[in-house]
Write a protein that holds these residues in place. Structure first.
Motif, PDB file in Angstrom:
ATOM      1  N   GLY A  34      14.388 -18.633  29.975  1.00  0.00           N
ATOM      2  CA  GLY A  34      14.516 -19.955  30.558  1.00  0.00           C
ATOM      3  C   GLY A  34      14.876 -19.905  32.033  1.00  0.00           C
ATOM      4  O   GLY A  34      14.935 -18.850  32.645  1.00  0.00           O
ATOM      5  N   ASP A  97      20.863 -26.310  26.982  1.00  0.00           N
ATOM      6  CA  ASP A  97      19.590 -25.904  27.575  1.00  0.00           C
ATOM      7  C   ASP A  97      18.822 -25.035  26.591  1.00  0.00           C
ATOM      8  O   ASP A  97      19.345 -24.029  26.103  1.00  0.00           O
ATOM      9  N   ALA A  99      15.581 -22.685  26.275  1.00  0.00           N
ATOM     10  CA  ALA A  99      14.533 -21.964  27.003  1.00  0.00           C
ATOM     11  C   ALA A  99      13.213 -22.089  26.260  1.00  0.00           C
ATOM     12  O   ALA A  99      13.136 -21.809  25.063  1.00  0.00           O
ATOM     13  N   ASN A 105      13.182 -24.781  31.011  1.00  0.00           N
ATOM     14  CA  ASN A 105      14.129 -25.239  29.989  1.00  0.00           C
ATOM     15  C   ASN A 105      13.848 -26.684  29.624  1.00  0.00           C
ATOM     16  O   ASN A 105      13.485 -27.493  30.490  1.00  0.00           O
TER      17      ASN A 105
END
Length: 175
Positions: A34, A97, A99, A105
């Motif tokens: 990410g 977040d 990835a 992301n």
């Protein structure tokens, strides 16, 4: 107005899709890492709702957004200022977040929206409120990223139970 909302939604989806495609253009990895690091950027902010009062109109303004990456954790601290020529709101948030490629992301999070003045509206309403966000961010180069997100302010208008929805997009300097 329905046509404007449909066009706006299509435009936002196009920008978010383009960012995801650009970010995923690199060779796929078994476990994508990410987008990492921090950034500070700016762009357009569109308030798509109104609270039903005279000073609760839909708004077009700007945004300044930042991301502080917490190393070795799938979370980030985020801060946004959404503004018009008459008012602004500060929106600190914590996000999770996810990835989706080595430089992209998806994120979702929550926090608060703190309005400078209740006299006029911002893209996220005209009073302090709890806020949620969902978006995408993608690194184009080592120093340039693009982002797009939506923010929802819960009960974000004075004298109304209405929620506020805003759409942000922009470019950021990565560091």
């Amino acid at each position: 107005m329905k046509r404007f909302t449909t066009t706006l939604a299509a435009s936002v989806l196009t920008v978010l899709s383009a960012a995801a495609i650009v970010g995923s253009a690199r060779p796929a990895a078994a476990n994508p890492e990410g987008l990492d690091g921090h950034y500070l950027g700016g762009g357009l902010s569109i308030g798509t709702t109104s609270g039903g009062q005279a000073n609760d109109e839909r708004t077009l303004g700007g945004n300044v957004q930042s991301r502080f990456d917490i190393p070795n954790a799938p979370v980030s601290l985020r801060g946004s200022v959404l503004f018009t020529d008459e008012n602004a709101t500060f929106v600190p948030m914590l996000s999770y977040d996810l990835a989706v490629s080595d430089s992209t992301n998806l994120y979702a999070g929550g926090g608060g929206s703190f309005v400078l003045s209740n006299d006029s509206t911002t893209p996220l309403g005209n009073r302090d409120a709890f806020a949620l966000t969902a978006g995408v961010e993608s690194g184009l180069t080592d120093r340039l990223a693009v982002y797009g997100d939506v923010k929802l302010g819960i009960n974000a208008y004075e004298k109304s139970w209405a929620d506020a929805l805003s759409v942000q997009m922009g470019a950021a300097y990565r560091f």
